[in-house]
Structure formats: C-alpha cells, structure tokens
Design a protein around this motif. Structure first.
Motif, PDB file in Angstrom:
ATOM      1  N   ALA A  51       0.832  -1.204   0.000  1.00 57.25           N
ATOM      2  CA  ALA A  51       0.000   0.000   0.000  1.00 57.25           C
ATOM      3  C   ALA A  51       0.869   1.257   0.000  1.00 57.25           C
ATOM      4  O   ALA A  51       0.569   2.227  -0.708  1.00 57.25           O
ATOM      5  CB  ALA A  51      -0.935  -0.009   1.211  1.00 57.25           C
ATOM      6  N   LEU A  52       1.946   1.248   0.771  1.00 56.59           N
ATOM      7  CA  LEU A  52       2.860   2.380   0.802  1.00 56.59           C
ATOM      8  C   LEU A  52       3.464   2.621  -0.582  1.00 56.59           C
ATOM      9  O   LEU A  52       3.479   3.750  -1.077  1.00 56.59           O
ATOM     10  CB  LEU A  52       3.971   2.155   1.828  1.00 56.59           C
ATOM     11  CG  LEU A  52       5.126   3.158   1.804  1.00 56.59           C
ATOM     12  CD1 LEU A  52       4.632   4.564   2.098  1.00 56.59           C
ATOM     13  CD2 LEU A  52       6.203   2.726   2.783  1.00 56.59           C
ATOM     14  N   ALA A  53       3.952   1.575  -1.213  1.00 57.36           N
ATOM     15  CA  ALA A  53       4.558   1.706  -2.540  1.00 57.36           C
ATOM     16  C   ALA A  53       3.552   2.261  -3.550  1.00 57.36           C
ATOM     17  O   ALA A  53       3.896   3.117  -4.366  1.00 57.36           O
ATOM     18  CB  ALA A  53       5.111   0.367  -3.007  1.00 57.36           C
ATOM     19  N   MET A  54       2.310   1.806  -3.481  1.00 52.35           N
ATOM     20  CA  MET A  54       1.282   2.303  -4.406  1.00 52.35           C
ATOM     21  C   MET A  54       1.007   3.788  -4.175  1.00 52.35           C
ATOM     22  O   MET A  54       0.897   4.565  -5.123  1.00 52.35           O
ATOM     23  CB  MET A  54      -0.007   1.498  -4.258  1.00 52.35           C
ATOM     24  CG  MET A  54       0.065   0.144  -4.913  1.00 52.35           C
ATOM     25  SD  MET A  54      -1.418  -0.910  -4.769  1.00 52.35           S
ATOM     26  CE  MET A  54      -2.725   0.165  -4.363  1.00 52.35           C
ATOM     27  N   ARG A  55       0.904   4.183  -2.912  1.00 55.67           N
ATOM     28  CA  ARG A  55       0.636   5.597  -2.606  1.00 55.67           C
ATOM     29  C   ARG A  55       1.801   6.477  -3.042  1.00 55.67           C
ATOM     30  O   ARG A  55       1.593   7.553  -3.589  1.00 55.67           O
ATOM     31  CB  ARG A  55       0.346   5.785  -1.117  1.00 55.67           C
ATOM     32  CG  ARG A  55      -1.034   5.234  -0.754  1.00 55.67           C
ATOM     33  CD  ARG A  55      -1.502   5.641   0.594  1.00 55.67           C
ATOM     34  NE  ARG A  55      -1.601   7.086   0.740  1.00 55.67           N
ATOM     35  CZ  ARG A  55      -1.749   7.681   1.914  1.00 55.67           C
ATOM     36  NH1 ARG A  55      -1.806   6.975   3.020  1.00 55.67           N
ATOM     37  NH2 ARG A  55      -1.836   8.999   1.992  1.00 55.67           N
ATOM     38  N   LEU A  56       3.024   6.017  -2.796  1.00 55.53           N
ATOM     39  CA  LEU A  56       4.185   6.803  -3.207  1.00 55.53           C
ATOM     40  C   LEU A  56       4.261   6.912  -4.728  1.00 55.53           C
ATOM     41  O   LEU A  56       4.565   7.974  -5.272  1.00 55.53           O
ATOM     42  CB  LEU A  56       5.468   6.184  -2.655  1.00 55.53           C
ATOM     43  CG  LEU A  56       5.674   6.320  -1.156  1.00 55.53           C
ATOM     44  CD1 LEU A  56       6.864   5.486  -0.713  1.00 55.53           C
ATOM     45  CD2 LEU A  56       5.826   7.778  -0.743  1.00 55.53           C
ATOM     46  N   ASP A  57       3.957   5.818  -5.407  1.00 56.56           N
ATOM     47  CA  ASP A  57       3.999   5.804  -6.870  1.00 56.56           C
ATOM     48  C   ASP A  57       3.023   6.820  -7.462  1.00 56.56           C
ATOM     49  O   ASP A  57       3.294   7.416  -8.497  1.00 56.56           O
ATOM     50  CB  ASP A  57       3.710   4.396  -7.384  1.00 56.56           C
ATOM     51  CG  ASP A  57       4.030   4.254  -8.855  1.00 56.56           C
ATOM     52  OD1 ASP A  57       5.134   4.673  -9.268  1.00 56.56           O
ATOM     53  OD2 ASP A  57       3.182   3.726  -9.599  1.00 56.56           O
ATOM     54  N   ARG A  58       1.889   7.030  -6.794  1.00 55.24           N
ATOM     55  CA  ARG A  58       0.909   8.020  -7.261  1.00 55.24           C
ATOM     56  C   ARG A  58       1.394   9.450  -7.050  1.00 55.24           C
ATOM     57  O   ARG A  58       0.957  10.359  -7.748  1.00 55.24           O
ATOM     58  CB  ARG A  58      -0.426   7.831  -6.541  1.00 55.24           C
ATOM     59  CG  ARG A  58      -1.211   6.645  -7.039  1.00 55.24           C
ATOM     60  CD  ARG A  58      -2.640   6.680  -6.542  1.00 55.24           C
ATOM     61  NE  ARG A  58      -2.725   6.652  -5.097  1.00 55.24           N
ATOM     62  CZ  ARG A  58      -3.142   5.601  -4.385  1.00 55.24           C
ATOM     63  NH1 ARG A  58      -3.512   4.492  -4.986  1.00 55.24           N
ATOM     64  NH2 ARG A  58      -3.188   5.663  -3.076  1.00 55.24           N
ATOM     65  N   GLU A  59       2.268   9.670  -6.090  1.00 57.00           N
ATOM     66  CA  GLU A  59       2.701  11.024  -5.744  1.00 57.00           C
ATOM     67  C   GLU A  59       3.931  11.502  -6.510  1.00 57.00           C
ATOM     68  O   GLU A  59       4.122  12.695  -6.673  1.00 57.00           O
ATOM     69  CB  GLU A  59       2.983  11.134  -4.239  1.00 57.00           C
ATOM     70  CG  GLU A  59       1.791  10.893  -3.357  1.00 57.00           C
ATOM     71  CD  GLU A  59       0.677  11.918  -3.538  1.00 57.00           C
ATOM     72  OE1 GLU A  59       0.936  13.030  -4.057  1.00 57.00           O
ATOM     73  OE2 GLU A  59      -0.468  11.611  -3.167  1.00 57.00           O
ATOM     74  N   ILE A  60       4.772  10.585  -6.939  1.00 58.23           N
ATOM     75  CA  ILE A  60       6.046  11.002  -7.538  1.00 58.23           C
ATOM     76  C   ILE A  60       5.966  11.097  -9.055  1.00 58.23           C
ATOM     77  O   ILE A  60       5.046  10.559  -9.678  1.00 58.23           O
ATOM     78  CB  ILE A  60       7.195  10.045  -7.133  1.00 58.23           C
ATOM     79  CG1 ILE A  60       7.025   8.671  -7.782  1.00 58.23           C
ATOM     80  CG2 ILE A  60       7.318   9.940  -5.627  1.00 58.23           C
ATOM     81  CD1 ILE A  60       8.248   7.783  -7.674  1.00 58.23           C
ATOM     82  N   LYS A  61       6.949  11.775  -9.616  1.00 55.76           N
ATOM     83  CA  LYS A  61       7.156  11.795 -11.073  1.00 55.76           C
ATOM     84  C   LYS A  61       8.413  10.965 -11.316  1.00 55.76           C
ATOM     85  O   LYS A  61       9.518  11.400 -10.964  1.00 55.76           O
ATOM     86  CB  LYS A  61       7.352  13.224 -11.574  1.00 55.76           C
ATOM     87  CG  LYS A  61       6.087  14.009 -11.681  1.00 55.76           C
ATOM     88  CD  LYS A  61       6.343  15.290 -12.445  1.00 55.76           C
ATOM     89  CE  LYS A  61       5.036  16.037 -12.647  1.00 55.76           C
ATOM     90  NZ  LYS A  61       5.274  17.287 -13.370  1.00 55.76           N
ATOM     91  N   PRO A  62       8.270   9.777 -11.898  1.00 53.84           N
ATOM     92  CA  PRO A  62       9.420   8.870 -12.055  1.00 53.84           C
ATOM     93  C   PRO A  62      10.611   9.476 -12.791  1.00 53.84           C
ATOM     94  O   PRO A  62      11.748   9.124 -12.502  1.00 53.84           O
ATOM     95  CB  PRO A  62       8.835   7.692 -12.830  1.00 53.84           C
ATOM     96  CG  PRO A  62       7.377   7.709 -12.494  1.00 53.84           C
ATOM     97  CD  PRO A  62       7.026   9.160 -12.347  1.00 53.84           C
ATOM     98  N   ALA A  63      10.390  10.390 -13.697  1.00 52.27           N
ATOM     99  CA  ALA A  63      11.499  10.977 -14.438  1.00 52.27           C
ATOM    100  C   ALA A  63      12.287  11.993 -13.606  1.00 52.27           C
ATOM    101  O   ALA A  63      13.421  12.318 -13.928  1.00 52.27           O
ATOM    102  CB  ALA A  63      10.982  11.647 -15.704  1.00 52.27           C
ATOM    103  N   GLU A  64      11.680  12.481 -12.507  1.00 47.19           N
ATOM    104  CA  GLU A  64      12.309  13.528 -11.704  1.00 47.19           C
ATOM    105  C   GLU A  64      12.622  13.122 -10.270  1.00 47.19           C
ATOM    106  O   GLU A  64      13.490  13.715  -9.638  1.00 47.19           O
ATOM    107  CB  GLU A  64      11.387  14.757 -11.664  1.00 47.19           C
ATOM    108  CG  GLU A  64      11.106  15.367 -13.011  1.00 47.19           C
ATOM    109  CD  GLU A  64      10.114  16.518 -12.918  1.00 47.19           C
ATOM    110  OE1 GLU A  64       9.993  17.128 -11.834  1.00 47.19           O
ATOM    111  OE2 GLU A  64       9.462  16.808 -13.933  1.00 47.19           O
TER     112      GLU A  64
END
Length: 99
Positions: A51-64
């Motif tokens: 759940a933590l990984a999913m929430r973080l993935d929604r918040e970040i921009k992978p390229a930055e």
C-alpha cells in the motif's frame, strides 16, 4: 501475531518539487517514523508495504523523483546498529497506543 509478520524498512527519497516533497512526507508520516529530512523507519506487513509503494507511486514523477525502500529484515529480529555523527540519534521504540 501481526507483529511477527512485520519487516523493518528504511525509506528515503529525493523529490525534485517542494510541493510533491510535502505530499510524499505526509504519506510517509502515515506509515513510519521520521528520522531525518527525507528518511523514515517503518515497521510494515507485506500488505502495508504494498500500500505504501502504491501511494508513493501516485505522488512522484518517475522521471524527476527517486524513492528507495530498503528491507532491513524481520522487525522483531533486527538488531539495528546506527552510527550517528553530529546530532544524537534516538532509536525508535515500539510502544502500544490506545486509540
């Protein structure tokens, strides 16, 4: 029983945008203990870790942005040894909370 299934994680992140950094910080506060500017210690079950990984993935921009989730091992078996230079480090003690 749940505590036996918990693992200890160190989560650290480098977020390029201040607004996104604050959102990631708020997500992390819900899952762990703040150690330093962008470093948290978390005791998580497999479900909460996902759940933590999913929430973080929604918040970040992978390229930055960059988030590291380090699995230290079974939470009740880890003998966490920390060397602290400068300000003192206080180990996080697991305590029961009545809500």
């Amino acid at each position: 029983m749940a505590a036996r299934n918990e693992r200890l994680y160190i989560v650290t992140y480098d977020i390029a945008d201040q607004k996104r950094w604050r959102r990631v910080f708020r997500v992390m506060e819900a899952y762990g203990h703040w150690l330093q500017l962008s470093v948290f210690q978390c005791r998580l079950t497999a479900r909460r870790r996902a759940a933590l990984a999913m929430r973080l993935d929604r918040e970040i921009k992978p390229a930055e942005d960059h988030v590291l989730i380090l699995d230290v091992g079974p939470a009740d078996e880890v003998d966490l040894r920390v060397e602290s230079l400068g300000k003192s480090f206080q180990a996080i003690v697991r305590e029961a909370r009545v809500i």
